[in-house]
Write a protein that holds these residues in place. Structure first.
Motif, PDB file in Angstrom:
ATOM      1  N   TYR A  33       0.866  -1.226   0.033  1.00 21.45           N
ATOM      2  CA  TYR A  33       0.108  -0.065  -0.102  1.00 21.45           C
ATOM      3  C   TYR A  33       0.994   1.238   0.078  1.00 21.45           C
ATOM      4  O   TYR A  33       1.809   1.285   0.479  1.00 21.45           O
ATOM      5  N   ASP A  34       0.297   2.420  -0.711  1.00 19.89           N
ATOM      6  CA  ASP A  34       1.130   3.512  -0.675  1.00 19.89           C
ATOM      7  C   ASP A  34       0.556   4.344   0.952  1.00 19.89           C
ATOM      8  O   ASP A  34       0.102   3.698   1.453  1.00 19.89           O
ATOM      9  N   TYR A  36      -1.368   6.601   1.195  1.00 19.72           N
ATOM     10  CA  TYR A  36      -2.739   7.095   1.357  1.00 19.72           C
ATOM     11  C   TYR A  36      -3.555   5.716   1.786  1.00 19.72           C
ATOM     12  O   TYR A  36      -4.614   5.797   1.806  1.00 19.72           O
ATOM     13  N   TYR A  38      -3.753   3.107  -0.731  1.00 23.55           N
ATOM     14  CA  TYR A  38      -4.129   2.411  -1.778  1.00 23.55           C
ATOM     15  C   TYR A  38      -3.390   1.357  -2.151  1.00 23.55           C
ATOM     16  O   TYR A  38      -2.138   1.437  -2.054  1.00 23.55           O
ATOM     17  N   LEU A  39      -4.132   0.387  -2.635  1.00 25.41           N
ATOM     18  CA  LEU A  39      -3.120  -0.611  -3.066  1.00 25.41           C
ATOM     19  C   LEU A  39      -2.349  -0.566  -4.372  1.00 25.41           C
ATOM     20  O   LEU A  39      -3.002  -0.056  -5.302  1.00 25.41           O
ATOM     21  N   VAL A  40      -0.933  -0.796  -4.068  1.00 26.39           N
ATOM     22  CA  VAL A  40      -0.174  -0.329  -5.517  1.00 26.39           C
ATOM     23  C   VAL A  40       0.255  -1.696  -6.282  1.00 26.39           C
ATOM     24  O   VAL A  40       0.265  -1.756  -7.428  1.00 26.39           O
ATOM     25  N   ALA A  61      -1.329  -3.490  -9.344  1.00 23.26           N
ATOM     26  CA  ALA A  61      -2.531  -3.426  -8.692  1.00 23.26           C
ATOM     27  C   ALA A  61      -3.684  -4.147  -9.508  1.00 23.26           C
ATOM     28  O   ALA A  61      -4.710  -4.659  -9.153  1.00 23.26           O
TER      29      ALA A  61
END
Length: 184
Positions: A33-34, A36, A38-40, A61
């Motif tokens: 995850y980044d 923020y 979010y799944l990267v 992702a």
């Protein structure tokens, strides 16, 4: 026209949180995850019952294969996508030193894209503690550390942080980290 608040030439480190998805003896999947949340990236690990090979694939992702790391008898090798073909070789890895508490790994990046120069990365740390520092020459490329919490003496090995410094290929560094943690 207004000037941007932050210059576009600023390069800052990128933080990722890496979390193990399945817990157990066969669990080898991680999500990246980044900052923020979010799944990267995703990391899919698997082993084959017919051979002693272990394979870990770095996916984006959307589920597209970026790099596959394969454990062979003499070390690890990283390939583009799901390929294991010699012409798709990106890097090869060898253990320099290994002990219970500290491991050193040398990764040579394929020289196809770099002319005659081979880049050699050195990874130092403890796979058990999920800590690692990646060096290219004298400079630090990335660092992985467990997530510590205040007033907590025991920390989880299922979640850790990766700080990646500017100017480096994120997918390649994550694949090297897979190799470091999966090779023990």
């Amino acid at each position: 026209m207004e000037e941007p608040i932050f210059p576009t030439t600023w390069e800052i480190p990128t933080d990722y949180t890496i979390q193990k998805c399945r817990i157990g003896f066969k669990g080898g999947d991680f999500k990246v995850y980044d900052a923020y949340g979010y799944l990267v990236y995703r990391i899919q690990g698997r082993s084959f019952s017919t051979s002693p090979r272990r394979v870990a694939t770095l996916l984006d992702a959307a589920g597209n294969a970026l790099i596959t790391s394969v454990h062979l008898v003499d070390g690890w090798q990283g390939f583009r996508g799901y390929s294991w073909e010699p012409n798709d070789l990106l890097f090869s890895a060898q253990k320099i030193s290994y002990s219970t508490f500290k491991t050193e790994l040398e990764i040579c990046v394929s020289s196809e894209n770099l002319g005659d120069q081979k880049q050699k990365f050195i990874l130092k740390g403890s796979p058990f503690q999920r800590s690692c520092t990646i060096y290219l020459g004298d400079s630090i490329v990335a660092q992985a550390n467990p997530l510590y919490k205040l007033k907590k003496f025991i920390y989880s090995r299922n979640k850790f942080r990766l700080t990646l410094y500017p100017g480096n290929d994120h997918a390649l560094v994550l694949a090297m980290l897979i190799t470091f943690f999966g090779g023990n």
